[in-house]
Design an enzyme around this catalytic site. Structure first.
Site, PDB file in Angstrom:
ATOM      1  N   ARG A   1     -10.232   0.440   8.161  1.00  0.00           N
ATOM      2  CA  ARG A   1      -9.789  -0.690   8.226  1.00  0.00           C
ATOM      3  C   ARG A   1     -10.867  -1.657   8.968  1.00  0.00           C
ATOM      4  O   ARG A   1     -10.641  -2.792   9.345  1.00  0.00           O
ATOM      5  CB  ARG A   1      -8.532  -0.849   9.281  1.00  0.00           C
ATOM      6  CG  ARG A   1      -7.246  -1.000   8.401  1.00  0.00           C
ATOM      7  CD  ARG A   1      -6.380  -0.936   9.670  1.00  0.00           C
ATOM      8  NE  ARG A   1      -4.979  -1.687   9.860  1.00  0.00           N
ATOM      9  CZ  ARG A   1      -3.929  -1.140   9.119  1.00  0.00           C
ATOM     10  NH1 ARG A   1      -3.919  -0.237   8.294  1.00  0.00           N
ATOM     11  NH2 ARG A   1      -2.954  -1.830   9.503  1.00  0.00           N
TER      12      ARG A   1
ATOM     13  N   ARG B   1      10.648  -1.518  11.127  1.00  0.00           N
ATOM     14  CA  ARG B   1       9.614  -1.238  12.101  1.00  0.00           C
ATOM     15  C   ARG B   1       9.657  -2.057  13.188  1.00  0.00           C
ATOM     16  O   ARG B   1       9.753  -3.298  12.915  1.00  0.00           O
ATOM     17  CB  ARG B   1       8.294  -1.300  11.421  1.00  0.00           C
ATOM     18  CG  ARG B   1       7.889   0.176  10.783  1.00  0.00           C
ATOM     19  CD  ARG B   1       6.939  -0.205   9.721  1.00  0.00           C
ATOM     20  NE  ARG B   1       5.719  -0.601  10.444  1.00  0.00           N
ATOM     21  CZ  ARG B   1       4.370  -0.633   9.540  1.00  0.00           C
ATOM     22  NH1 ARG B   1       4.582   0.086   8.421  1.00  0.00           N
ATOM     23  NH2 ARG B   1       3.680  -1.315   9.777  1.00  0.00           N
TER      24      ARG B   1
ATOM     25  N   ARG C   1      11.980  -5.600   5.013  1.00  0.00           N
ATOM     26  CA  ARG C   1      11.418  -4.094   4.863  1.00  0.00           C
ATOM     27  C   ARG C   1      12.421  -3.092   5.761  1.00  0.00           C
ATOM     28  O   ARG C   1      12.668  -3.367   6.817  1.00  0.00           O
ATOM     29  CB  ARG C   1      10.006  -3.792   5.087  1.00  0.00           C
ATOM     30  CG  ARG C   1       9.772  -2.415   5.235  1.00  0.00           C
ATOM     31  CD  ARG C   1       8.382  -2.217   5.003  1.00  0.00           C
ATOM     32  NE  ARG C   1       7.593  -2.457   6.322  1.00  0.00           N
ATOM     33  CZ  ARG C   1       6.255  -2.425   6.515  1.00  0.00           C
ATOM     34  NH1 ARG C   1       5.516  -2.065   5.625  1.00  0.00           N
ATOM     35  NH2 ARG C   1       5.693  -2.621   7.491  1.00  0.00           N
TER      36      ARG C   1
ATOM     37  N   LYS D   1       0.874  -1.354   0.013  1.00  0.00           N
ATOM     38  CA  LYS D   1      -0.104  -0.084   0.003  1.00  0.00           C
ATOM     39  C   LYS D   1       0.837   1.464   0.056  1.00  0.00           C
ATOM     40  O   LYS D   1       0.753   2.174  -0.833  1.00  0.00           O
ATOM     41  CB  LYS D   1      -0.958  -0.240   1.336  1.00  0.00           C
ATOM     42  CG  LYS D   1      -1.957  -1.228   1.293  1.00  0.00           C
ATOM     43  CD  LYS D   1      -2.538  -1.315   2.479  1.00  0.00           C
ATOM     44  CE  LYS D   1      -2.148  -1.199   3.890  1.00  0.00           C
ATOM     45  NZ  LYS D   1      -1.395  -2.503   4.152  1.00  0.00           N
TER      46      LYS D   1
ATOM     47  N   ARG E   1      -0.709  -9.275  12.955  1.00  0.00           N
ATOM     48  CA  ARG E   1      -1.297  -8.242  11.966  1.00  0.00           C
ATOM     49  C   ARG E   1      -2.011  -8.845  11.134  1.00  0.00           C
ATOM     50  O   ARG E   1      -3.074  -8.441  10.487  1.00  0.00           O
ATOM     51  CB  ARG E   1      -0.283  -7.426  11.596  1.00  0.00           C
ATOM     52  CG  ARG E   1       0.401  -6.370  12.713  1.00  0.00           C
ATOM     53  CD  ARG E   1       1.527  -5.689  12.304  1.00  0.00           C
ATOM     54  NE  ARG E   1       1.799  -5.200  11.035  1.00  0.00           N
ATOM     55  CZ  ARG E   1       2.829  -5.063  10.435  1.00  0.00           C
ATOM     56  NH1 ARG E   1       3.918  -5.569  10.755  1.00  0.00           N
ATOM     57  NH2 ARG E   1       2.736  -4.590   9.136  1.00  0.00           N
TER      58      ARG E   1
END
Ligand code: AP5
Ligand code: MG
Ligand code: ZN
Length: 217
Positions: free
Chosen positions: A88, A160, A127, A13, A171
């Protein structure tokens, strides 16, 4: 034009929003980025969000909704918004619809970026994010030109805290139970566009742009 980007954690996203906000000339509003900025600045909002984010759970609706609705009041949002990570839950989707309705606007399209679960886990574990502008990078698929530095702004890259494996699993669970129902919500309104997110970054962008242009004719 108001566009909602839907997709599991790691679907791309944020990556796609960087491209699409330029292509369509609309501002990128990411609820997760707003929360992370508040955390860094140690504001009251950041304190409220912290424990939920650390566990990979959703921040309560009332906190999230008021934060995002306040953000989109700013003048840069007049031409339209590219929503990333919001809504969400059904309540968030309804709150957004009623705010937009008050301004005679609507969510024009919801783009669902679909990626298989094993690929999501790979993407999140490699990431790196820019501390200043939040642009995402990946060790293998999209490394920065200079290790540890953002191509866009020179900021420092970091990983993160919620990208560790057990939090990623949580998640993903939360996504499938609480967010997937809003895919149906937009589908029933004829606003849903599904795109294959399991391709190269530029191929996914092309797929989204093509789908949005065709659908808006
Ligand atoms: P948020 O920040 O929204 O995180 P998320 O939804 O879990 O999504 P991510 O940011 O992890 O993934 P992404 O889809 O943006 O992927 P990216 O482009 O970075 O939310 C974090 C937390 O905040 C939540 O858990 C919750 O606590 C709270 N929160 C936020 N919004 C909320 C809300 N509305 N309500 C309640 N709570 C909320 O890409 C991932 C990686 O893959 C990168 O390394 C990238 O380089 C790579 N990549 C991208 N595309 C490709 C590709 N096509 N091929 C190969 N690699 C790719
Ligand atoms: Mg993101
Ligand atoms: Zn940067």
């Amino acid at each position: 034009m108001n566009i909602v980007l839907l997709g599991a954690p790691g679907a791309g996203k944020g990556t796609q929003a960087t491209v699409l906000s330029k292509t369509f000339g609309i501002v990128h509003v990411a609820s997760g980025d707003l929360f992370r900025r508040a955390l860094e600045e140690k504001t009251e909002l950041g304190l409220k969000a912290r424990s939920f984010m650390e566990k990979g759970e959703l921040v309560p609706d009332e906190v999230t909704i008021s934060m995002v609705l306040e953000r989109i009041r700013k003048p840069d949002c007049r031409k339209g918004v590219l929503f990333d990570g919001f809504p969400r839950t059904l309540s968030q989707a309804q709150a957004l619809d009623s705010r937009l309705a008050g301004e005679r606007k609507i969510v024009d399209r919801a783009v669902y970026i679909e990626v298989p679960e094993d690929e999501l886990v790979k993407r999140l574990s490699g990431r790196w994010i820019c501390r200043k502008c939040q642009t995402p990078y990946h060790e293998v698929s999209s490394p920065p030109a200079v290790a540890g530095r953002c191509d866009a702004c020179g900021g420092e890259l970091y990983q993160r805290a919620d990208d560790k494996e057990e939090t990623v699993r949580e998640r993903l669970k939360v996504f499938f139970s609480q967010t997937v129902p809003i895919v149906d919500y937009y589908d029933r309104q004829g606003k849903l566009v599904r795109v294959d997110g399991n391709l190269k970054i530029d191929e996914v962008s092309a797929g989204i742009i093509k789908a949005l242009r065709v659908e808006s004719v």
